[in-house]
Scaffold this active site. Structure first.
Site, short mmCIF file in Angstrom:
data_model
loop_
_atom_site.label_atom_id
_atom_site.label_comp_id
_atom_site.label_asym_id
_atom_site.label_seq_id
_atom_site.Cartn_x
_atom_site.Cartn_y
_atom_site.Cartn_z
N PHE A 212 0.86 -1.18 0.00
CA PHE A 212 0.00 0.00 0.00
C PHE A 212 0.90 1.24 0.00
O PHE A 212 0.82 2.10 0.86
CB PHE A 212 -0.94 0.04 1.21
N ASP A 233 0.98 -1.24 -4.91
CA ASP A 233 -0.27 -0.50 -4.73
C ASP A 233 -1.19 -0.87 -5.88
O ASP A 233 -0.75 -1.28 -6.95
CB ASP A 233 -0.01 1.02 -4.74
N SER A 234 -2.50 -0.73 -5.65
CA SER A 234 -3.44 -1.06 -6.72
C SER A 234 -3.71 0.14 -7.63
O SER A 234 -4.37 0.00 -8.64
CB SER A 234 -4.76 -1.57 -6.13
N ASN A 259 -3.30 -6.05 -6.39
CA ASN A 259 -4.12 -6.11 -5.19
C ASN A 259 -3.23 -6.70 -4.09
O ASN A 259 -2.70 -7.79 -4.23
CB ASN A 259 -5.34 -6.99 -5.45
N ALA A 260 -3.06 -5.95 -3.01
CA ALA A 260 -2.11 -6.36 -1.97
C ALA A 260 -2.48 -7.71 -1.36
O ALA A 260 -1.59 -8.52 -1.04
CB ALA A 260 -2.06 -5.30 -0.88
N ASP A 280 0.57 -0.46 5.12
CA ASP A 280 -0.15 0.79 5.44
C ASP A 280 -1.45 0.86 4.63
O ASP A 280 -1.60 1.68 3.72
CB ASP A 280 0.75 2.01 5.14
N CYS A 320 -5.17 3.26 9.96
CA CYS A 320 -5.65 4.63 10.10
C CYS A 320 -7.14 4.65 10.40
O CYS A 320 -7.81 5.67 10.23
CB CYS A 320 -5.32 5.46 8.87
N1 SAH Z 1 1.73 4.31 2.65
C1 SAH Z 1 1.20 5.42 1.88
C2 SAH Z 1 -0.28 5.65 2.12
C3 SAH Z 1 -1.16 4.47 1.81
S1 SAH Z 1 -2.83 4.91 1.58
C4 SAH Z 1 1.97 6.67 2.23
O1 SAH Z 1 2.58 6.73 3.27
O2 SAH Z 1 1.91 7.62 1.44
C5 SAH Z 1 -3.52 3.44 1.07
C6 SAH Z 1 -3.14 3.01 -0.33
O3 SAH Z 1 -3.68 1.70 -0.51
C7 SAH Z 1 -3.68 3.84 -1.48
O4 SAH Z 1 -2.60 4.27 -2.28
C8 SAH Z 1 -4.57 2.88 -2.29
O5 SAH Z 1 -4.42 3.04 -3.69
C9 SAH Z 1 -4.02 1.56 -1.87
N2 SAH Z 1 -4.93 0.39 -1.93
C10 SAH Z 1 -6.22 0.31 -1.51
N3 SAH Z 1 -6.68 -0.95 -1.62
C11 SAH Z 1 -5.65 -1.70 -2.11
C12 SAH Z 1 -5.49 -3.07 -2.42
N4 SAH Z 1 -6.48 -3.94 -2.23
N5 SAH Z 1 -4.29 -3.49 -2.87
C13 SAH Z 1 -3.28 -2.61 -3.06
N6 SAH Z 1 -3.38 -1.31 -2.77
C14 SAH Z 1 -4.54 -0.84 -2.31
#
Ligand code: SAH
Length: 376
Positions: A212, A233-234, A259-260, A280, A320
């Site tokens: 993420f 990230d997705s 997808n994470a 995150d 968060c």
């Molecule tokens: N770590 C980052 C903030 C993350 S915010 C920083 O410090 O700037 C959450 C992120 O998760 C977003 O960028 C969103 O695109 C991503 N996201 C949401 N669902 C997801 C998934 N299922 N798989 C991968 N990424 C995802």
């Protein structure tokens, strides 16, 4: 009632009478016996009907706003270091309910979340006072349709309030990022993680996975300490900015659009190993009702990450979601380590950066958890 415990919100269901009050106006609040409780901003549509702004009568609201803004700026001057990007005003936590202001170097990004803050003399005072203190090259208002709908505020799209540029670069602890106030999610970057980036960097090592990763906040901070960093990230647009940020800092980072949940499942089944993993995710619990599902989501991610960490490896894991308390987050982490057959030592339990103040009597102001732990 909530006001007596130091909170500043009164829900509509607790309001006995609010006859003929104009949306967004300043109101005197009393209890049922007529005893004065203070002065508040009134919303005619939100579930939170009243946000207290002072325990006293307010004569000159503009003067009060100017003083609150000056105090918020001074608070950051005394506590924020090594960055030209930080939150200048954080709504209730700065006694300015409904107003969020972020600074990204020479660009200010404003979010107005309530009728009270959107009312015209208030907007103008906010804008002119911020300009006086911070002298930004430009100011952008970021609007959120959902929030404006909730407050029945007229639809408006994000736009420059003054100045010409919406894009800039900002620097946190020597790491540079590009920013465009008219693009991106939230207000651009995740400023609340700023101090956690630095903490993560102080433990990170070896092969690292930033899950993420958004625009690369953790990945770019830990890169100097790691032999290899992969960000996942997705969102393709987020990764494009992340890649640009890597180039700005002369770093080689691998970005994977995935997808994470799927990627962690595949990688852990394939027995991939890492020395550092950052998790995150976005807020899984948007409401209290989502709590169980959210905890299951966090557990799945953490369990898989723990399985992939080498002995001595570092896990940086965040949530968060306000509705997930620090206690239940740590409990989830403990349960994940049991299931992963790894013992976990907690190095630090952290929260949001200091420019996102926490007011003890307004629990909603504390939402971010960041645990840093080592596996053995
Ligand atoms: N770590 C980052 C903030 C993350 S915010 C920083 O410090 O700037 C959450 C992120 O998760 C977003 O960028 C969103 O695109 C991503 N996201 C949401 N669902 C997801 C998934 N299922 N798989 C991968 N990424 C995802």
């Amino acid at each position: 009632m909530r006001l007596q415990t130091g909170h500043v919100w009164v829900y509509r269901s607790d309001v006995l009478s609010a006859d003929a009050i104009a949306p967004g106006s300043l109101v005197a609040v009393t209890d049922q016996r007529g005893k004065p409780l203070g002065t508040a901003l009134y919303s005619s549509t939100s579930q939170i009907a009243i946000r207290l702004i002072s325990p006293d009568p307010v004569g000159d609201f503009s003067a009060l706003l100017r003083e609150r803004i000056a105090n918020a700026v001074a608070y950051r001057q005394s506590l924020v270091r090594d960055t030209d990007a930080y939150r200048v005003i954080f709504s209730e936590a700065d006694f300015l309910p409904g107003l969020i202001v972020d600074r990204y170097n020479d660009v200010l990004s404003l979010q107005i979340l309530t009728q009270g803050m959107d009312a015209n003399p208030v907007r103008e005072t906010v804008i002119s006072t911020l300009a006086e203190h911070l002298h930004p090259a430009s100011m952008v208002e970021r609007t959120d349709t959902r929030v404006r709908d909730l407050e029945s505020l007229p639809a408006r799209s994000s736009a420059l309030l003054y100045g010409e540029k919406s894009a800039t670069t900002f620097t946190m602890k020597g790491v540079r990022f590009q920013f465009d106030a008219l693009e991106g999610q939230k207000t651009g970057a995740f400023l609340d993680q700023r101090e956690n980036y630095a903490a993560a960097a102080s433990y990170a090592k070896g092969e690292a996975l930033d899950v993420f990763c958004y625009q690369g906040g953790f990945a770019l901070h830990i890169a100097p300490h790691c032999s290899q960093v992969t960000g996942v990230d997705s969102s393709r647009p987020a990764l494009e900015v992340a890649d640009h940020n890597a180039a700005l800092n002369g770093r080689e980072i691998e970005w994977i659009e995935a997808n994470a949940f799927d990627l962690l499942k595949d990688y852990s089944s394939a027995k991939r190993q890492y020395d550092t993993i950052v998790l995150d995710p976005p807020a899984f619990a948007k409401t209290k009702r989502d709590l169980d599902a959210a905890l299951r989501g966090y557990k799945e991610l953490n369990l898989r990450a723990l399985k992939m960490l080498r002995p001595g490896g570092i896990l940086v894991t965040c949530s968060c979601s306000y509705h997930v308390s620090q206690g239940s987050f740590l409990e989830m982490l403990g349960a994940s380590s049991l299931d992963a057959h790894k013992s976990l030592r907690l190095i630090e339990v952290r929260g949001q950066a200091k420019d996102h103040p926490v007011l003890l009597n307004i629990p909603e102001t504390a939402y971010l958890k960041c645990a840093i732990a080592t596996v053995s």
